[in-house]
Design a protein around this motif. Structure first.
Motif, PDB file in Angstrom:
ATOM      1  N   HIS A 280       0.938  -1.318  -0.078  1.00 30.31           N
ATOM      2  CA  HIS A 280      -0.006  -0.039   0.118  1.00 30.31           C
ATOM      3  C   HIS A 280       0.677   1.209   0.343  1.00 30.31           C
ATOM      4  O   HIS A 280       0.315   1.949  -0.878  1.00 30.31           O
ATOM      5  CB  HIS A 280      -0.957  -0.137   1.064  1.00 30.31           C
ATOM      6  N   ALA A 281       2.370   1.393   0.413  1.00 26.91           N
ATOM      7  CA  ALA A 281       2.493   2.938   0.907  1.00 26.91           C
ATOM      8  C   ALA A 281       3.182   2.308  -0.165  1.00 26.91           C
ATOM      9  O   ALA A 281       3.669   3.287  -0.910  1.00 26.91           O
ATOM     10  CB  ALA A 281       3.890   2.072   1.905  1.00 26.91           C
ATOM     11  N   LYS A 282       3.785   1.495  -1.198  1.00 27.09           N
ATOM     12  CA  LYS A 282       4.233   2.074  -2.150  1.00 27.09           C
ATOM     13  C   LYS A 282       3.683   2.402  -3.557  1.00 27.09           C
ATOM     14  O   LYS A 282       3.981   3.055  -4.145  1.00 27.09           O
ATOM     15  CB  LYS A 282       4.523   0.324  -3.288  1.00 27.09           C
ATOM     16  N   SER A 283       2.110   2.036  -3.313  1.00 28.83           N
ATOM     17  CA  SER A 283       1.557   2.722  -4.497  1.00 28.83           C
ATOM     18  C   SER A 283       0.950   4.054  -3.888  1.00 28.83           C
ATOM     19  O   SER A 283       0.253   4.188  -5.194  1.00 28.83           O
ATOM     20  CB  SER A 283      -0.393   1.376  -3.850  1.00 28.83           C
ATOM     21  N   LEU A 284       1.224   4.686  -2.689  1.00 33.68           N
ATOM     22  CA  LEU A 284       1.006   5.388  -2.685  1.00 33.68           C
ATOM     23  C   LEU A 284       2.083   6.454  -3.212  1.00 33.68           C
ATOM     24  O   LEU A 284       2.367   7.765  -3.350  1.00 33.68           O
ATOM     25  CB  LEU A 284       0.949   5.824  -0.753  1.00 33.68           C
ATOM     26  N   GLY A 285       3.159   6.270  -3.182  1.00 33.98           N
ATOM     27  CA  GLY A 285       3.792   6.963  -3.982  1.00 33.98           C
ATOM     28  C   GLY A 285       5.385   6.859  -3.129  1.00 33.98           C
ATOM     29  O   GLY A 285       6.517   7.592  -3.505  1.00 33.98           O
TER      30      GLY A 285
END
Length: 328
Positions: A280-285
């Motif tokens: 999820h953190a990765k998907s937030l940039g």
């Protein structure tokens, strides 16, 4: 000589975009949450160099007593603006800390306690020799960072083998994870389980009031996220087998708290939850995921679990306190 000026949220955010590996305790929203939960007053400063160039941001929490002055707390500051090499970074941070201590004295915050974002041992000696601060017998903050730069497959292969196998077992057993943001309806259940965990394991942890205040915060590059793990046959939060909170702040996300039931541990839900939080953190940039603490006080089982991510470890110089009777 550095200059220190107080800034508003807009100016803070302009410079925060140029800070790397931002930590949770120096986020604007953390300061706002501490105001709500613990009665601190948050002050945010921009530090400029000798030519007027912005070099650092710092958040200071203060409690003031009319007439007499007050006390200040600087936790994990400052944040450097722009890319700075490791050695040069600590040198600059120390100079900024000196300027911040000077600003505290100017504002009549006579007692100051700091846990600076410094790693070099030589700077621990200088905090005593030059700033006249006393080292406190508190375990220094230490943790680890996981880079989110690679794709999912490469990050999977970067895990320790046993950790990766437990994660895949959790997937095979059908553990599902739901995601909600902010002050969601599931928060009350999380707080109840976290209190039980605190009581059963005998640790203080984070207060309910602070967790709830963090959940209510909003803003650019900020997200309080709650992950709930369930068995395949249900999605009811009361029947969940594990819960985890992560907080996105700037270019990084921090693993804040987690609680898994005995059944959840058998289902490997803690592995599935943490991996989902990283995804999820990765998907937030986000570029970095902080594993949320790993020092001498971390229980052995939790330490082993976090080490399975193969994080890049870091350790700060600890806590320092002083009475500002003279200028520095």
């Amino acid at each position: 000589m550095h200059s220190v000026t107080e800034v508003d949220l807009d100016e803070w955010n302009i410079h925060l975009r140029h800070c790397q590996q931002v930590n949770l305790l120096q986020s604007w929203q953390y300061g706002a949450a501490k105001e709500l939960s613990d009665g601190w007053c948050a002050f945010r400063f921009l530090v400029r160099g000798g030519k007027g160039e912005p070099v650092a941001l710092a958040q200071v929490l203060a409690k003031q007593v009319p007439v007499f002055g007050g006390a200040a707390r600087i936790n994990r500051g400052p944040l450097l603006i722009g890319a700075v090499g490791a050695g040069a970074g600590d040198a600059l941070r120390f100079d900024v800390v000196r300027s911040l201590v000077r600003e505290c004295r100017r504002r009549r915050w006579w007692v100051v306690q700091i846990a600076p974002e410094l790693q070099g041992k030589e700077y621990a000696l200088r905090l005593t020799a030059e700033l006249k601060l006393r080292h406190l017998p508190i375990a220094p903050w230490a943790s680890g960072m996981v880079s989110l730069a690679d794709d999912e497959e490469r990050r999977l292969m970067a895990l320790q083998g046993k950790w990766r196998n437990c994660l895949r077992k959790g997937w095979k057993l059908g553990v599902s994870v739901s995601v909600s943001s902010g002050d969601s309806g599931e928060l009350a259940e999380l707080l109840a389980r976290y209190r039980q965990l605190q009581q059963s394991r005998g640790f203080t942890g984070i207060s309910d009031a602070l967790i709830a205040a963090l959940a209510r915060q909003t803003g650019a590059n900020w997200e309080f996220t709650l992950f709930v793990a369930n068995r395949p046959e249900t999605t009811v939060v009361d029947d969940s087998v594990g819960m985890l909170v992560s907080v996105r702040h700037g270019d990084s996300t921090t693993y804040l708290i987690g609680a898994t039931t005995e059944e959840g541990r058998k289902l490997q839900a803690n592995y599935v939850l943490l991996w989902r939080a990283m995804q999820h953190a990765k998907s937030l940039g986000c570029q970095w995921f902080d594993i949320g603490g790993l020092n001498s006080t971390t229980p052995e089982g939790i330490a082993h679990f976090k080490q399975g991510l193969n994080p890049v470890s870091y350790a700060l110089v600890g806590e320092w306190r002083g009475i500002l009777l003279r200028s520095v």
